[in-house]
Design a protein around this motif. Structure first.
Motif, PDB file in Angstrom:
ATOM      1  N   ASP A 281      34.495  42.120  40.183  1.00 18.12           N
ATOM      2  CA  ASP A 281      35.240  43.557  40.779  1.00 18.12           C
ATOM      3  C   ASP A 281      35.110  44.521  39.508  1.00 18.12           C
ATOM      4  OD1 ASP A 281      36.995  45.328  41.446  1.00 18.12           O
ATOM      5  OD2 ASP A 281      38.949  44.243  41.008  1.00 18.12           O
ATOM      6  N   LEU A 282      34.250  45.451  39.712  1.00 23.48           N
ATOM      7  CA  LEU A 282      33.757  46.381  38.696  1.00 23.48           C
ATOM      8  C   LEU A 282      35.025  47.530  38.858  1.00 23.48           C
ATOM      9  CD1 LEU A 282      30.030  46.712  38.597  1.00 23.48           C
ATOM     10  CD2 LEU A 282      31.388  45.957  36.719  1.00 23.48           C
ATOM     11  N   LEU A 283      35.497  47.905  37.764  1.00 22.04           N
ATOM     12  CA  LEU A 283      36.398  48.809  37.533  1.00 22.04           C
ATOM     13  C   LEU A 283      36.010  49.966  36.712  1.00 22.04           C
ATOM     14  CD1 LEU A 283      39.752  46.743  36.759  1.00 22.04           C
ATOM     15  CD2 LEU A 283      38.753  47.393  39.112  1.00 22.04           C
TER      16      LEU A 283
ATOM     17  N   ILE B  51      28.809  38.394  44.909  1.00 22.16           N
ATOM     18  CA  ILE B  51      28.899  39.759  45.555  1.00 22.16           C
ATOM     19  C   ILE B  51      29.571  40.726  44.247  1.00 22.16           C
ATOM     20  CG2 ILE B  51      30.595  40.793  47.176  1.00 22.16           C
ATOM     21  CD1 ILE B  51      30.759  38.316  48.744  1.00 22.16           C
ATOM     22  N   ILE B  52      28.905  41.860  44.193  1.00 22.94           N
ATOM     23  CA  ILE B  52      29.635  42.787  43.605  1.00 22.94           C
ATOM     24  C   ILE B  52      30.277  44.101  44.026  1.00 22.94           C
ATOM     25  CG2 ILE B  52      28.988  44.628  41.378  1.00 22.94           C
ATOM     26  CD1 ILE B  52      26.139  42.957  41.231  1.00 22.94           C
TER      27      ILE B  52
ATOM     28  N   GLU C 252      38.772  38.035  43.362  1.00 17.51           N
ATOM     29  CA  GLU C 252      37.669  38.025  42.665  1.00 17.51           C
ATOM     30  C   GLU C 252      37.434  36.968  41.696  1.00 17.51           C
ATOM     31  OE1 GLU C 252      40.683  40.036  40.160  1.00 17.51           O
ATOM     32  OE2 GLU C 252      40.129  40.259  42.065  1.00 17.51           O
ATOM     33  N   GLY C 253      36.277  36.572  41.089  1.00 16.06           N
ATOM     34  CA  GLY C 253      35.956  35.800  39.870  1.00 16.06           C
ATOM     35  C   GLY C 253      36.487  36.323  38.588  1.00 16.06           C
TER      36      GLY C 253
ATOM     37  N   VAL D 182      43.872  48.599  32.209  1.00 12.70           N
ATOM     38  CA  VAL D 182      42.699  48.319  32.730  1.00 12.70           C
ATOM     39  C   VAL D 182      41.823  47.283  31.342  1.00 12.70           C
ATOM     40  CG1 VAL D 182      41.294  50.295  31.696  1.00 12.70           C
ATOM     41  CG2 VAL D 182      40.703  48.958  33.637  1.00 12.70           C
ATOM     42  N   PHE D 183      41.888  47.775  30.270  1.00 16.97           N
ATOM     43  CA  PHE D 183      41.559  46.646  29.209  1.00 16.97           C
ATOM     44  C   PHE D 183      41.902  45.429  29.173  1.00 16.97           C
ATOM     45  CE2 PHE D 183      40.217  51.186  27.948  1.00 16.97           C
ATOM     46  CZ  PHE D 183      38.856  50.937  27.546  1.00 16.97           C
ATOM     47  N   GLN D 184      43.293  45.258  29.470  1.00 18.82           N
ATOM     48  CA  GLN D 184      44.018  43.913  29.341  1.00 18.82           C
ATOM     49  C   GLN D 184      43.624  43.206  30.539  1.00 18.82           C
ATOM     50  OE1 GLN D 184      47.872  45.731  28.959  1.00 18.82           O
ATOM     51  NE2 GLN D 184      47.885  45.290  26.523  1.00 18.82           N
ATOM     52  N   ALA D 185      43.287  43.791  31.581  1.00 18.55           N
ATOM     53  CA  ALA D 185      43.030  43.144  32.917  1.00 18.55           C
ATOM     54  C   ALA D 185      41.553  42.545  32.995  1.00 18.55           C
ATOM     55  CB  ALA D 185      43.389  43.864  34.031  1.00 18.55           C
ATOM     56  N   SER D 186      40.749  43.268  32.142  1.00 20.68           N
ATOM     57  CA  SER D 186      39.219  42.989  32.182  1.00 20.68           C
ATOM     58  C   SER D 186      38.879  41.736  31.371  1.00 20.68           C
ATOM     59  CB  SER D 186      38.511  44.123  31.960  1.00 20.68           C
ATOM     60  OG  SER D 186      38.680  45.152  32.527  1.00 20.68           O
ATOM     61  N   GLU D 187      37.948  40.982  31.937  1.00 17.37           N
ATOM     62  CA  GLU D 187      37.428  39.762  31.061  1.00 17.37           C
ATOM     63  C   GLU D 187      36.233  39.926  30.313  1.00 17.37           C
ATOM     64  OE1 GLU D 187      37.043  35.963  33.238  1.00 17.37           O
ATOM     65  OE2 GLU D 187      38.382  36.482  34.733  1.00 17.37           O
ATOM     66  N   ALA D 188      35.492  41.065  30.754  1.00 20.69           N
ATOM     67  CA  ALA D 188      34.626  41.718  29.748  1.00 20.69           C
ATOM     68  C   ALA D 188      34.750  43.266  29.722  1.00 20.69           C
ATOM     69  CB  ALA D 188      33.278  41.189  30.209  1.00 20.69           C
ATOM     70  N   ILE D 189      34.128  43.932  29.017  1.00 18.92           N
ATOM     71  CA  ILE D 189      33.950  45.399  29.110  1.00 18.92           C
ATOM     72  C   ILE D 189      32.516  45.757  28.991  1.00 18.92           C
ATOM     73  CG2 ILE D 189      34.521  47.448  27.757  1.00 18.92           C
ATOM     74  CD1 ILE D 189      37.033  45.742  27.032  1.00 18.92           C
TER      75      ILE D 189
END
Length: 219
Positions: free
Chosen positions: A33-35, A113-114, A131-132, A153-160
């Motif tokens: 899931d791309l934000l 799936i992206i 999502e994974g 959004v930074f806290q929810a993301s596994e990578a940036i």
């Protein structure tokens, strides 16, 4: 009397997200899931990611937009299956939208799936899609202060993914300050500097994603 409508909506979404997650695990399909904000380079990053991984994995894309199918057509032109979701004004995708979209895909023959979520840095963070991993894209022109303004959004993301790094000098982007701010919010999240349209830095990002796909397939 105060009526809280948010929690029932999220509860329903989370139940459907768990069903999605179970389906993806069963089919061994990794869902990303791309934000990101509008104009950050989501679609160009997706295209660069596809180019890096398409010889190894079968890939599909779910495009989320308020209106139009411009991005889905760009993806489809590369020979990649693309499903368009138009939210009609909603600022995020939800798990039931994803389930309806994947019904149009052949999950038995997919590895990745992206999902390109609707462009904003607030609403999508609250909605689990099954999502994974959630990963955010920040582009240099948006400024190095975004972790201070949009910490969720930074806290929810596994990578940036830090996109458009070839413009750092033009926009006086303070990369050290940015990295320090991210480290305060999410110290485990790796940061991948890229210039998606030029293909710079994409290999490191693609390797991270490749490892996640392999981990799911071997589980």
């Amino acid at each position: 009397m105060q009526i809280d409508m948010k929690q029932p909506i999220l509860d329903k979404n989370d139940r459907l997200a768990q069903e999605n997650r179970a389906l993806f695990a069963e089919k061994r399909v990794f869902v990303l899931d791309l934000l990101a904000s509008p104009g950050s380079g989501k679609t160009s990053t997706i295209l660069a990611t596809i180019e890096a991984l398409r010889d190894e994995f079968n890939i599909a894309v779910i495009e989320g937009d308020i209106a139009s199918d411009v991005d889905a057509k760009r993806i489809g032109a590369q020979g990649i299956a693309a499903v368009q979701i138009n939210t009609g004004g909603a600022c995020h995708l939800e798990s039931d939208m994803i389930r309806r979209a994947v019904d149009a895909l052949d999950l038995d023959n997919l590895d990745l799936i992206i999902v390109e979520n609707v462009g904003n840095l607030v609403c999508p963070t609250d909605f689990d899609l099954g999502e994974g991993a959630k990963v955010m894209i920040l582009s240099v022109p948006e400024g190095d202060d975004k972790p201070l303004k949009y910490p969720g959004v930074f806290q929810a993301s596994e990578a940036i993914i830090l996109n458009k790094v070839d413009t750092m000098s033009v926009f006086n982007f303070d990369e050290k300050a940015f990295r320090d701010e991210v480290a305060q919010l999410n110290p485990k999240a790796p940061i991948f500097p890229i210039a998606a349209t030029k293909g710079e830095g994409v290999d490191a990002w693609a390797n991270w994603l490749r490892d996640r796909i392999h981990a799911l397939q071997q589980a």
